[in-house]
Design an enzyme around this catalytic site. Structure first.
Site, short mmCIF file in Angstrom:
data_model
loop_
_atom_site.label_atom_id
_atom_site.label_comp_id
_atom_site.label_asym_id
_atom_site.label_seq_id
_atom_site.Cartn_x
_atom_site.Cartn_y
_atom_site.Cartn_z
N LEU A 259 0.83 -1.21 0.00
CA LEU A 259 0.00 0.00 0.00
C LEU A 259 0.86 1.26 0.00
O LEU A 259 0.53 2.25 -0.67
CB LEU A 259 -0.96 -0.01 1.19
CG LEU A 259 -2.07 -1.07 1.09
CD1 LEU A 259 -2.92 -1.08 2.35
CD2 LEU A 259 -2.95 -0.83 -0.14
N HIS B 220 -7.41 12.29 15.93
CA HIS B 220 -8.66 12.35 15.17
C HIS B 220 -9.88 12.08 16.04
O HIS B 220 -10.00 11.00 16.61
CB HIS B 220 -8.57 11.29 14.06
CG HIS B 220 -9.65 11.39 13.03
ND1 HIS B 220 -9.76 10.52 11.99
CD2 HIS B 220 -10.68 12.27 12.88
CE1 HIS B 220 -10.81 10.84 11.25
NE2 HIS B 220 -11.38 11.90 11.77
C1 5RP Z 1 -12.65 10.97 8.41
C2 5RP Z 1 -11.47 11.77 8.01
C3 5RP Z 1 -11.67 13.19 7.58
O1 5RP Z 1 -10.81 13.46 6.53
C4 5RP Z 1 -11.41 14.16 8.72
O2 5RP Z 1 -12.36 13.92 9.74
C5 5RP Z 1 -11.51 15.61 8.25
O3 5RP Z 1 -12.74 15.87 7.68
P1 5RP Z 1 -13.91 16.74 8.43
O4 5RP Z 1 -13.26 18.07 8.79
O5 5RP Z 1 -14.97 16.86 7.40
O6 5RP Z 1 -14.29 15.98 9.66
O7 5RP Z 1 -10.37 11.31 7.97
O8 5RP Z 1 -12.29 9.66 8.72
#
Ligand code: 5RP
Ligand code: MG
Length: 227
Positions: free
Chosen positions: A72, A147
Site C-alpha cells: 500500500l 482524530h
Molecule cells: C474521516 C477523516 C476526515 O478526513 C477528517 O475527519 C476531516 O474531515 P472533516 O473536517 O470533514 O471531519 O479522515 O475519517
C-alpha cells in the site's frame, strides 16, 4: 513555535466533486488530502490527479492502512502521495513496512525535486495505548493524526480536556501532530500553545458558503494564535 499548516480533507464521493473544491481552495491550503472516502471511491487516480495538478502542494493519502504496509505504501507513493496514514490498530509490522517503503523511496529521490520527505502518519481513530505510541516512536514514526472520528462526532463527542492532555503528551514524546475531526475555526483556540504541525478541515471549509473565505479564516486564526 512554527505556524501550523492547513490541510484540506477531500472526503468527496467523486473526483469531480473533489476537483471542484481544489479549483477554488488549492492555493489557500498547504496540504491536499485524498480522503478515505475519496480513495475508496476513486482509488489511486485521485492521488495521482491531485499530485499532477498541484505538484507544489503536499498530498496526503488518507488510506488508514491496516495491513499490507509495503504494497500500500508503494502504491500511494508511486501515484504521487507525499504522506500516507496507517491506522493505529494496525500491527507494528504494518507501521514498520510502510515506513521502510517511504524511506526507500526517499533514498532514491532527487532532493532538488523533493517537496517534503515521504512519510507515514499513524492515524489515531478509535482505541490505542501509550505502549503502542512508544512502539511507534521506537519504529521511527514522527507524525500522528489525532482524530475525533466522524462517527464519534456525529454521536455527540466533542473536544475535551482529555484530548488536550493526550495531545500535549504525544507532542512531549516528540510526535508532530495533525489535528482533525469536524474542526471549525472556533475550535482553534483550544489548541493554542501546543506545537501543532497541521490542522485538517474538510466539511467546514468545502461546504461553506464561501470556501475560500473559510480557508482564509482558518489561516488567519492560526497566524493570530501561533505567531
Ligand atoms: C474521516 C477523516 C476526515 O478526513 C477528517 O475527519 C476531516 O474531515 P472533516 O473536517 O470533514 O471531519 O479522515 O475519517
Ligand atoms: Mg481524512
Amino acid at each position: 513555535m512554527a505556524l501550523p499548516m492547513l490541510q484540506l480533507a477531500l472526503d468527496n464521493k467523486t473526483l469531480a466533486d473533489a476537483l471542484a473544491s481544489t479549483r477554488v481552495l488549492a492555493a489557500e491550503v498547504d496540504v491536499l488530502e485524498a480522503g478515505t472516502i475519496l480513495c475508496c471511491s476513486e482509488g489511486m487516480q485521485a492521488v495521482r490527479c491531485l499530485k499532477s495538478l498541484y505538484p507544489d502542494r503536499i498530498v496526503l493519502a488518507d488510506i488508514k492502512a491496516a495491513d499490507a504496509g509495503t504494497i500500500l505504501a508503494n502504491m500511494v507513493y508511486d501515484n504521487g502521495a507525499d504522506w500516507m496514514t496507517v491506522i493505529c490498530c494496525a500491527p507494528i509490522a504494518t507501521v514498520e513496512t510502510a515506513l521502510a517503503a517511504a524511506r526507500k523511496c526517499n533514498q532514491a529521490a532527487d532532493p532538488a525535486k523533493t517537496l517534503t520527505p515521504l512519510d507515514v502518519q499513524v492515524e489515531l481513530t478509535g482505541t490505542w495505548s501509550w505502549e503502542e505510541a512508544e512502539a511507534w516512536r521506537a519504529a521511527g514514526i514522527s507524525q500522528v493524526v489525532y482524530h475525533r472520528g466522524r462517527d464519534a462526532q456525529a454521536a455527540g463527542q466533542s473536544w475535551g480536556q482529555e484530548d488536550l492532555d493526550k495531545i500535549r503528551r504525544l507532542a512531549g514524546m516528540g510526535f508532530a501532530l495533525s489535528i482533525t475531526g469536524g474542526l471549525v475555526v472556533e475550535d482553534l483556540p483550544l489548541f493554542a500553545g501546543i506545537p501543532i504541525k497541521v490542522f485538517i478541515a474538510g466539511r467546514s471549509i468545502r461546504d461553506a458558503a464561501d470556501p475560500a473565505a473559510a480557508a482564509r479564516a482558518f489561516k488567519a486564526k492560526i497566524a493570530e494564535l501561533w505567531s
